[in-house]
Structure formats: structure tokens, C-alpha cells
Scaffold this motif. Structure first.
Motif, short mmCIF file in Angstrom:
data_model
loop_
_atom_site.label_atom_id
_atom_site.label_comp_id
_atom_site.label_asym_id
_atom_site.label_seq_id
_atom_site.Cartn_x
_atom_site.Cartn_y
_atom_site.Cartn_z
N ARG A 112 0.98 -1.41 0.09
CA ARG A 112 0.16 0.35 -0.42
C ARG A 112 1.11 1.63 0.14
NH1 ARG A 112 -5.39 0.30 1.34
NH2 ARG A 112 -5.17 1.97 1.97
N ILE A 113 2.16 1.33 0.39
CA ILE A 113 2.63 1.96 1.06
C ILE A 113 3.55 2.79 -0.79
CG2 ILE A 113 5.37 2.95 1.73
CD1 ILE A 113 4.49 1.67 4.47
N HIS A 114 3.66 1.93 -1.01
CA HIS A 114 4.67 1.56 -2.49
C HIS A 114 3.29 1.69 -3.71
CE1 HIS A 114 8.93 0.70 -1.08
NE2 HIS A 114 8.63 0.32 -0.04
N HIS A 115 2.76 0.92 -3.13
CA HIS A 115 2.02 1.64 -4.63
C HIS A 115 0.22 1.69 -4.68
CE1 HIS A 115 4.86 0.00 -7.00
NE2 HIS A 115 5.32 -1.65 -6.09
N PRO A 116 0.00 3.00 -3.65
CA PRO A 116 -1.41 3.28 -3.06
C PRO A 116 -2.08 3.13 -4.76
CG PRO A 116 0.11 4.89 -2.86
CD PRO A 116 0.91 3.83 -3.41
N GLU A 117 -3.38 2.42 -4.29
CA GLU A 117 -4.67 2.69 -5.53
C GLU A 117 -5.21 4.25 -4.61
OE1 GLU A 117 -6.07 -0.73 -6.21
OE2 GLU A 117 -5.19 -1.94 -5.98
N PRO A 118 -5.72 5.04 -5.81
CA PRO A 118 -7.00 5.72 -5.75
C PRO A 118 -8.34 5.27 -5.19
CG PRO A 118 -6.29 5.95 -7.76
CD PRO A 118 -4.77 5.28 -7.62
N SER A 119 -8.87 6.32 -4.00
CA SER A 119 -10.07 5.80 -3.05
C SER A 119 -11.08 5.56 -4.37
CB SER A 119 -9.37 6.39 -1.85
OG SER A 119 -9.01 6.15 -1.24
N GLU A 120 -12.16 5.40 -4.36
CA GLU A 120 -12.81 5.11 -4.49
C GLU A 120 -14.06 6.71 -3.79
OE1 GLU A 120 -15.89 2.44 -6.38
OE2 GLU A 120 -13.92 1.16 -7.12
N VAL A 121 -14.53 7.42 -4.08
CA VAL A 121 -14.97 8.32 -3.65
C VAL A 121 -16.21 8.89 -3.60
CG1 VAL A 121 -14.11 10.87 -2.25
CG2 VAL A 121 -12.81 9.38 -3.05
N PRO A 122 -17.05 8.59 -2.79
CA PRO A 122 -18.52 9.09 -2.91
C PRO A 122 -19.03 10.46 -3.04
CG PRO A 122 -18.35 7.58 -0.94
CD PRO A 122 -16.96 8.11 -0.91
N ALA A 123 -19.45 10.57 -3.99
CA ALA A 123 -19.32 12.19 -4.51
C ALA A 123 -20.06 13.39 -3.37
CB ALA A 123 -20.65 12.61 -5.61
N ASP A 124 -20.64 12.40 -2.55
CA ASP A 124 -21.50 12.78 -1.86
C ASP A 124 -20.60 13.57 0.17
OD1 ASP A 124 -22.20 10.34 -0.88
OD2 ASP A 124 -23.98 10.46 -0.11
N ALA A 125 -19.57 12.60 -0.38
CA ALA A 125 -19.23 12.15 0.62
C ALA A 125 -17.21 12.12 0.40
CB ALA A 125 -19.39 11.13 1.68
N PRO A 126 -17.09 13.09 0.69
CA PRO A 126 -15.58 13.66 0.06
C PRO A 126 -14.13 13.36 1.06
CG PRO A 126 -16.00 15.56 0.40
CD PRO A 126 -17.71 14.74 0.51
N ALA A 127 -14.91 13.54 2.20
CA ALA A 127 -14.08 13.32 3.48
C ALA A 127 -14.04 12.03 4.16
CB ALA A 127 -14.74 14.29 4.27
N HIS A 128 -12.93 11.22 4.98
CA HIS A 128 -13.21 10.07 5.32
C HIS A 128 -12.13 9.78 6.71
CE1 HIS A 128 -8.64 9.14 3.04
NE2 HIS A 128 -9.17 8.45 4.19
N LEU A 129 -12.89 8.97 7.50
CA LEU A 129 -12.71 8.70 8.72
C LEU A 129 -11.64 7.74 8.92
CD1 LEU A 129 -13.85 7.36 10.89
CD2 LEU A 129 -15.50 9.44 10.23
N HIS A 130 -10.88 7.84 10.20
CA HIS A 130 -10.49 6.54 10.86
C HIS A 130 -10.79 6.83 11.70
CE1 HIS A 130 -8.87 4.62 7.17
NE2 HIS A 130 -7.85 5.94 7.40
#
Length: 199
Positions: A112-130
């Protein structure tokens, strides 16, 4: 000392990394899964308060950091920042390794660090959390307070929604998020993407 919720301070980061590791196996202790104990934190915790400390909050008690929420207001911009400012140093420090087939998972995080894949981001929820909370403070309302505090901070920035990922086997977490108003937006091999409307 009773537990308190407050904004992130840089001195919290080692404790946050420890919480990340102790909750990193679908909510359980992931210590035995990683030879390098900081890798989980490098991927799922550290870049967020480094990029935007105003969207990170911690719960602390007499034993130290016991929980946190970290987030970004814009996933696409955050991933571009990681590619520019976060991943290069980690790639130099942690070369990729093949799967040693001994039950450890370092190789998966290194990929994941060396080859991160772009996230699929919901149009109505551009933020994300952990969000992570140690067992000693679970069931006391701290998880709810962390997410509500973050949600208020995101609303203040005009963010319409926030999403997160949760492992399918972590049914307790799925139920918790649904109770807070999250809905299942999509399902994948690894689990579910859940969305909270902030409008």
C-alpha cells in the motif's frame, strides 16, 4: 484521572500508533501480525494529523491515549499530499518485501505504501475518517463523542459528508456506525464503505 476528549497534540502520536496497532485486527490486537509495529500507524493514522491536525481528536486517561479519530476533509487532495509528502520517506525507510508466508502482514501494508491505489470517493462524502478506541473505554460513549466532535469540525468547513471503511467481520463496528447514522454505501472483498451525511 477521568478520561477527556481534546484536540490532537503532536506528543499524542506515539500513543495513537499504539492504539492503532492494538485495534488493527478488525478491532482486536494486531501486534502478532506485524514485525514492524509502526506500519499500521504509518498508513492509517500518522498522515492525517500531519496533513491537517485540526481534524484529529484524542481521548486520554491516566494510562495515556486510549482512542482517537483522524480525518481528511478531501480524500483526493489528501492522497495527492501523501504521494508528495508522506509516502516517499516511508518508501525509503521500508523497502517492499514478499509475503514470508508466516502469518505476518507487513508485506501487505508495504504494498500500500509503495503502490497506493486511488480511492473511490462518494460524490456526497469527500471526507473520510479512521476511529479507534481501546477496550477499556469502549461502551462508554467515547466513540460516539469522537465522531460527533469530528462531524462538527467537518460541518464547520462546509463538508457535505464523510465515509469510512469497516471490515465485514467486524459486525459490532458496523452496528455501531449504523446506530450513529452511517449507511452502507458499497461493499467490497475487504468489507463495507459507510457514509454519514453531514448536511
Amino acid at each position: 484521572m477521568t478520561a477527556t476528549l481534546r484536540p490532537f497534540h503532536p506528543s499524542d502520536l506515539p500513543g495513537m500508533y499504539r492504539v492503532c496497532l492494538l485495534t488493527g485486527a478488525a478491532g482486536g490486537d494486531a501486534t502478532s501480525l506485524y514485525r514492524s509495529p509502526d506500519l499500521l500507524g504509518h498508513v492509517y493514522c500518522g498522515p492525517y494529523p500531519t496533513a491537517d491536525p485540526g481534524l484529529s481528536f484524542v481521548v486520554v486517561d491516566a494510562q495515556g491515549v486510549a482512542g482517537y479519530v483522524v480525518a481528511t476533509a478531501g480524500t483526493a487532495a489528501f492522497e495527492a499530499w501523501c504521494e508528495r509528502a508522506w509516502w516517499p520517506v516511508l518508501r525509503a525507510q521500508h523497502p517492499q518485501v514478499p509475503d514470508p508466508r508466516d502469518g505476518t502482514e507487513d508485506h501487505a501494508l508495504l504494498a500500500r505504501i509503495h503502490h497506493p491505489e486511488p480511492s473511490e470517493v462518494p460524490a456526497d462524502a469527500p471526507a473520510h475518517l479512521h476511529v479507534d478506541l481501546l477496550p477499556r473505554l469502549q461502551g462508554q460513549g467515547w466513540g460516539r463523542r469522537l465522531i460527533e466532535t469530528l462531524a462538527d469540525a467537518l460541518r464547520a468547513r462546509g463538508v457535505p459528508g464523510v465515509h469510512l471503511g469497516v471490515a465485514a467481520q467486524n459486525t459490532r463496528a458496523v452496528a455501531f456506525y449504523e446506530h450513529l447514522g452511517f449507511r452502507r454505501d458499497a461493499s467490497f472483498d475487504w468489507g463495507h464503505r459507510m457514509v454519514l451525511d453531514l448536511r
